[in-house]
Design a protein around this motif. Structure first.
Motif, mmCIF file in Angstrom:
data_model
loop_
_atom_site.group_PDB
_atom_site.id
_atom_site.type_symbol
_atom_site.label_atom_id
_atom_site.label_comp_id
_atom_site.label_asym_id
_atom_site.label_seq_id
_atom_site.Cartn_x
_atom_site.Cartn_y
_atom_site.Cartn_z
ATOM 1 N N PRO A 220 46.175 -72.721 70.703
ATOM 2 C CA PRO A 220 45.045 -73.057 71.232
ATOM 3 C C PRO A 220 45.313 -73.893 72.625
ATOM 4 O O PRO A 220 44.391 -73.929 73.582
ATOM 5 N N ASP A 221 46.570 -74.345 72.950
ATOM 6 C CA ASP A 221 46.766 -75.177 73.920
ATOM 7 C C ASP A 221 47.504 -74.757 75.049
ATOM 8 O O ASP A 221 48.252 -75.437 75.758
ATOM 9 N N VAL A 222 47.968 -73.391 74.798
ATOM 10 C CA VAL A 222 49.007 -72.732 75.693
ATOM 11 C C VAL A 222 48.482 -72.894 77.188
ATOM 12 O O VAL A 222 47.262 -72.483 77.530
ATOM 13 N N PRO A 223 49.457 -73.340 77.950
ATOM 14 C CA PRO A 223 48.869 -73.554 79.534
ATOM 15 C C PRO A 223 48.641 -72.223 79.966
ATOM 16 O O PRO A 223 49.351 -71.294 80.016
ATOM 17 N N VAL A 224 47.547 -72.051 80.909
ATOM 18 C CA VAL A 224 47.090 -70.739 81.657
ATOM 19 C C VAL A 224 46.798 -71.044 83.010
ATOM 20 O O VAL A 224 46.344 -72.226 83.491
ATOM 21 N N ILE A 225 47.595 -70.098 83.815
ATOM 22 C CA ILE A 225 47.252 -70.362 85.292
ATOM 23 C C ILE A 225 46.302 -68.883 85.514
ATOM 24 O O ILE A 225 46.954 -67.870 85.334
ATOM 25 N N MET A 226 45.393 -68.971 86.522
ATOM 26 C CA MET A 226 44.579 -67.717 86.389
ATOM 27 C C MET A 226 44.887 -67.416 88.159
ATOM 28 O O MET A 226 45.505 -68.163 88.908
ATOM 29 N N LEU A 227 44.947 -65.847 88.358
ATOM 30 C CA LEU A 227 45.315 -65.426 89.436
ATOM 31 C C LEU A 227 43.862 -64.829 89.907
ATOM 32 O O LEU A 227 43.522 -63.902 89.168
ATOM 33 N N THR A 228 43.325 -65.032 91.057
ATOM 34 C CA THR A 228 42.172 -64.341 91.481
ATOM 35 C C THR A 228 42.404 -63.834 92.901
ATOM 36 O O THR A 228 42.978 -64.707 93.698
ATOM 37 N N SER A 229 41.478 -62.873 93.196
ATOM 38 C CA SER A 229 41.113 -62.192 94.413
ATOM 39 C C SER A 229 40.217 -63.038 95.418
ATOM 40 O O SER A 229 40.219 -62.800 96.570
ATOM 41 N N ALA A 230 39.304 -63.286 94.602
ATOM 42 C CA ALA A 230 37.988 -63.964 95.202
ATOM 43 C C ALA A 230 37.498 -65.118 94.391
ATOM 44 O O ALA A 230 37.178 -65.000 93.367
ATOM 45 N N ARG A 231 37.401 -66.120 94.910
ATOM 46 C CA ARG A 231 37.242 -67.486 94.243
ATOM 47 C C ARG A 231 35.564 -67.666 94.222
ATOM 48 O O ARG A 231 34.973 -67.775 95.335
ATOM 49 N N ARG A 232 34.818 -67.705 93.062
ATOM 50 C CA ARG A 232 33.365 -67.863 93.329
ATOM 51 C C ARG A 232 33.230 -69.407 92.748
ATOM 52 O O ARG A 232 34.062 -69.997 92.226
ATOM 53 N N THR A 233 31.959 -69.859 93.252
ATOM 54 C CA THR A 233 31.561 -71.216 92.985
ATOM 55 C C THR A 233 31.652 -71.402 91.582
ATOM 56 O O THR A 233 32.284 -72.632 90.963
#
Lengths: 117, 217
Positions: B20-33
């Motif tokens: 439930p608490d595993v750290p997650v880092i997102m990678l994105t090619s376009a950041r939306r609001t």
């Protein structure tokens, strides 16, 4: 297409003032890109999705070396569609990628020309 | 990503009682609001724009695992994080990679660190080179003509079966498919570097897989 064709700061950090190396690499990019683009097109024309995504993948990994974000993303888009066997809009995307690659190589040439001055 | 997007994947993880608490880092090619809010809702620690720089990824990891970045840098010498020295001096490395620009960049990175290298243009040639020459480590492109990196790794591991040795193999991949990393490790590779390959990231991974504690893994 407002984004810069490549991230200058990132590229220069990797190149570390080795302009001869960069020049040789840009020459290779210019030599290889047309053939790879032709393969993507041939794949679209003949419905060969494997040829499409594999050639697009090679373009993607190649331009990545130059910190070329927009070209990388375009090639990635074609690769992703090719893997999903979706070739319908591929032709227009390849045209876009081709002009982006021209923009990229011109910008790299300018960078090299400025470095020589 | 196809099939299930990153948010759906994180939502699925959050619903799993194991993580439930595993750290997650997102990678994105376009950041939306709307991204910032969804990241907060799902407990995502950081949302990095691709191509993400090594230093940003490292900072995000340090922050997301709850280590104060400043004290971590203070306590551990920076060389541990971006070590560019191999464990036992110069290595002889096999580069399995079909694209000449990628070969050129990889060769340069290795030479800078004092390593020597031989290039194989596809998986078949890599297996041949491995049979004929002694190497300390292999950089294995995953996507290659003739024989891909997974098959070449399997062939090399099969050859080693009798000798009891296991050469460190680092996957080079342009990260096209979900589960790439897991697939590389399942195929018998020990390390993983995403393309575009950055000199520092490559040398750090080489140092990691050739460190004494890793050599028996």
């Amino acid at each position: 297409m407002s984004a810069e064709p490549f991230d200058k700061e990132e590229l220069l950090e990797e190149i570390d003032d080795d302009w001869e190396f960069l020049e040789e690499s840009v020459e290779m990019l210019k030599e290889d890109a047309p053939g790879l683009l032709a393969q993507v097109r041939a794949g679209i024309d003949t419905g060969d999705a494997d040829m499409v995504w594999q050639s697009a993948h090679t373009i993607k990994s190649m331009v990545g070396n130059f910190a070329a974000g927009p070209a990388f993303e375009m090639a990635h888009g074609i690769e992703t569609r090719g893997r999903a066997n979706d070739l319908d809009t591929g032709g227009a995307q390849v045209d876009q990628l081709e002009s982006e690659l021209q923009r990229l190589t011109s910008a790299l040439d300018s960078l090299l020309a400025n470095a020589r001055d | 990503m196809p099939g299930m997007d990153g948010y759906e994947f994180v939502q699925a993880i959050r619903n799993e009682s194991r993580w439930p608490d595993v750290p997650v880092i997102m990678l994105t090619s376009a950041r939306r609001t709307e991204d910032a809010e969804r990241c907060r809702e799902l407990g995502i620690k950081a949302n990095l724009l691709k191509p993400a720089k090594q230093s940003r990824i490292l900072d995000a990891i340090i922050t997301s695992v709850g280590v104060d970045a400043i004290s971590a840098k203070h306590d551990a010498p920076e060389v541990d994080l971006v070590s560019t020295q191999a464990a036992d001096g110069p290595l002889h490395i096999l580069i399995a990679e079909d694209n000449e620009v990628n070969q050129k960049f990889a060769l340069r990175a290795l030479k800078k660190a004092g390593h020597t290298a031989t290039v194989a243009n596809n998986g078949l040639k890599a297996v041949e080179a491995f049979a004929n020459e002694r190497f300390d480590l292999i950089l294995m492109d995953v996507q290659m003509p003739e024989m891909d990196g997974y098959e070449a790794t399997a062939a090399i591991r099969a050859r080693e079966a009798d000798s009891g040795t296991a050469i460190p193999i680092i996957a080079l991949t342009a990260h096209a498919m979900k589960g790439d990393r897991e697939r590389c490790f399942a195929a018998g590779m020990n390390g993983y570097v995403t393309k575009p390959v950055k000199t520092k990231a490559l040398l750090a991974e080489i140092a990691r897989v050739t460190a004494p504690s890793e050599s028996v893994a």
